[in-house]
Motif scaffolding. Structure first.
Motif, short mmCIF file in Angstrom:
data_model
loop_
_atom_site.label_atom_id
_atom_site.label_comp_id
_atom_site.label_asym_id
_atom_site.label_seq_id
_atom_site.Cartn_x
_atom_site.Cartn_y
_atom_site.Cartn_z
N TRP A 15 30.53 44.06 24.61
CA TRP A 15 29.97 45.15 24.34
C TRP A 15 29.54 46.42 25.26
O TRP A 15 30.00 47.32 25.08
N LEU A 16 28.73 46.21 25.76
CA LEU A 16 27.22 47.30 25.87
C LEU A 16 27.82 47.36 27.85
O LEU A 16 28.53 48.90 28.02
N VAL A 17 28.34 46.53 28.28
CA VAL A 17 29.82 46.45 29.40
C VAL A 17 31.14 47.91 29.00
O VAL A 17 30.91 49.28 29.75
N MET A 18 31.31 47.31 28.25
CA MET A 18 32.65 48.49 27.90
C MET A 18 31.98 49.74 27.32
O MET A 18 32.57 50.83 27.67
N ASP A 19 31.27 49.55 26.52
CA ASP A 19 31.02 51.28 25.96
C ASP A 19 30.01 52.45 27.06
O ASP A 19 31.04 53.13 27.53
N GLU A 210 29.41 38.73 24.13
CA GLU A 210 29.22 38.78 25.82
C GLU A 210 31.05 38.31 25.94
O GLU A 210 32.35 38.46 26.61
N THR A 211 31.29 36.96 25.15
CA THR A 211 33.05 36.68 25.36
C THR A 211 33.30 35.62 24.44
O THR A 211 32.42 35.27 23.23
N ILE A 401 19.58 47.79 24.26
CA ILE A 401 19.68 46.66 24.43
C ILE A 401 18.76 45.97 22.97
O ILE A 401 19.54 44.78 22.41
N VAL A 402 17.55 46.75 22.46
CA VAL A 402 16.96 46.11 21.56
C VAL A 402 17.83 46.18 20.58
O VAL A 402 17.71 45.43 19.14
N LYS A 407 20.49 44.19 15.08
CA LYS A 407 21.92 44.71 14.47
C LYS A 407 23.01 43.73 14.39
O LYS A 407 23.74 43.25 13.61
N TYR A 408 23.16 42.86 15.75
CA TYR A 408 24.48 41.69 15.94
C TYR A 408 24.22 40.52 15.86
O TYR A 408 24.96 39.71 15.98
N TYR A 409 22.83 40.13 17.10
CA TYR A 409 22.97 38.93 17.49
C TYR A 409 22.63 38.41 16.08
O TYR A 409 21.49 38.73 15.45
N SER A 410 22.28 36.87 16.59
CA SER A 410 22.32 35.58 16.19
C SER A 410 20.08 35.85 16.56
O SER A 410 19.58 34.50 15.54
#
Length: 415
Positions: A15-19, A210-211, A401-402, A407-410
């Protein structure tokens, strides 16, 4: 405990790469890649079906280089060129490691050629020790002609011609060994397509931001024309690429076959007699729709060493310590019970397979770890090789990253 290893961190659907690519924020992109490689102890930028696996989360795919990724509105072309340029700015030891779009589909060779051309203008960081800025993985799966499985044919010659004419590329083959195996890849939509063909069990998982991934069992049936043509395509690629140091021996383990078949693959590369014997057992369309029967080239042990040792070490940027026997290199040596001065490899492919299947000696870092085909030492410590990329001192990226982890990671950022 013996094998050294690296991890190739997946960036092509992140996500961050594409953003960052969408916004043209190259400094943020570089900093994020540097952080990710440190956080994962990764060695290289790996890209699998760029944009397509993220699109799969929406039930879609990116089968061409210009298909936009849902929500992010970036294209595979932009992802590949953006990550390739970042790779060289960061001076990473290996180039981008690319699994192309449209893998496994008839007629995909045109997408492959367009993908290879994307980085022709990207300046390679020569201080890395490598000459390429793109490594295309298991290229056999991307060298297909035809419009359907019924008129499926090889286009390995077109791919090999491109590699021969351009020095910014290395490839590995992904030899089909006509085995029963299990496919597993981060190309989620491809795996669903495979499941739709063979109706065997299918597992799919979206991994954080990530994938994605998929797993499907597969049987490469030598009686089927498609599997036979796939077998021939791999050998055509290896034999038609002129420089074996730029075309590496893999079976894309386990996708095209288990790595334990490497000795068999080498026997096919070194002996036309072995190839012809195998061809005679396959579907009648295989010699008609491939050029393998007309290829007389038989590799020697020096060329096999380039495909499996020195060439791969150079492509990885590890040639100072690996893939050669000079002063300062790691003493990694294998000795096989085969004398090419007294035994003609081209006429005795079964002896090649036997010798390579059980090394007389394997020496790692100067220590004997295999003797007479048996493992005799498990104490030789393995190394984890990773790229400590400079450039992570960007507060904006740290904040991003923070925020994403909250918001999104488990898992938390501390994990």
């Amino acid at each position: 405990p013996i094998l050294d290893q690296t991890a190739y961190t997946l960036f092509g659907n992140n996500w961050l790469v594409m953003d960052y690519i969408k916004k043209g924020q190259t400094e943020n992109l570089d900093a994020y890649i540097a952080w990710m490689l440190k956080a994962t102890k990764g060695f290289a930028i790996k890209i699998v079906n760029p944009g397509g696996t993220e699109a799969w989360g929406w039930g879609k795919n990116c089968t061409t280089l210009d298909d936009p990724v849902p929500y992010f509105e970036v294209t595979p072309k932009e992802i590949v060129t953006g990550l390739a340029a970042a790779n060289e700015r960061l001076g990473l030891p290996h180039s981008i490691h690319l699994h192309a779009n449209n893998l496994g589909h008839p007629g995909n060779y045109t997408t492959t050629l367009k993908t290879m051309a994307l980085t022709e203008g990207v300046k390679t960081d020569k201080s890395s020790g490598r000459t390429q800025n793109m490594h295309m993985t298991h290229t056999q799966f991307n060298s297909y002609g035809g419009t359907t499985w019924k008129d499926f044919e090889s286009k390995a010659d077109a791919i090999a011609d491109y590699v021969n004419a351009h020095d910014h590329m290395t490839i590995d083959v992904g030899f089909v060994t006509l085995d029963e195996t299990t496919t597993m890849t981060a190309d989620g939509p491809m795996e669903f397509g495979l499941h739709s063909l063979n109706h065997l069990k299918w597992a799919n998982l979206d991994v954080e931001l990530e994938t994605g991934s998929g797993v499907v069992p597969y049987i490469y049936d030598p009686k089927l024309h498609v599997c036979g043509i796939q077998w021939a395509i791999g050998l055509e690629l290896a034999l038609l690429v002129k420089d074996p140091s730029r075309c590496h021996l893999t079976t894309d383990h386990p996708n095209a076959g288990p790595f334990t078949r490497y000795p068999t693959v080498v026997s096919w590369l070194m002996s036309k007699k072995a190839r012809d014997a195998k061809m005679a057992t396959l579907h009648k369309w295989v010699p008609e729709r491939t050029k393998l029967s007309g290829i007389s080239r038989e590799m020697d042990f020096y060329e096999i060493a380039q495909m499996t040792r020195s060439g791969t070490a150079k492509a990885l940027g590890l040639e100072k310590s690996k893939g050669q026997l000079g002063i300062g290199a790691d003493a990694d040596i294998v000795i096989y019970n085969f004398d090419p001065t007294t035994t003609d490899a081209t006429q005795n492919p079964e002896l090649i397979e036997k010798a390579l299947g059980a090394a007389e000696y394997t020496i790692k870092g100067g220590d004997i770890v295999v003797k007479d085909g048996d493992i005799v030492a498990l104490t030789n410590s393995k190394q984890i090789v990773w790229a400590d990329a400079d450039g992570f001192n960007n507060q904006e990226v740290i904040n991003d990253i923070v925020d994403k982890f909250l918001k999104y990671y488990s898992v938390t950022l501390n994990n």
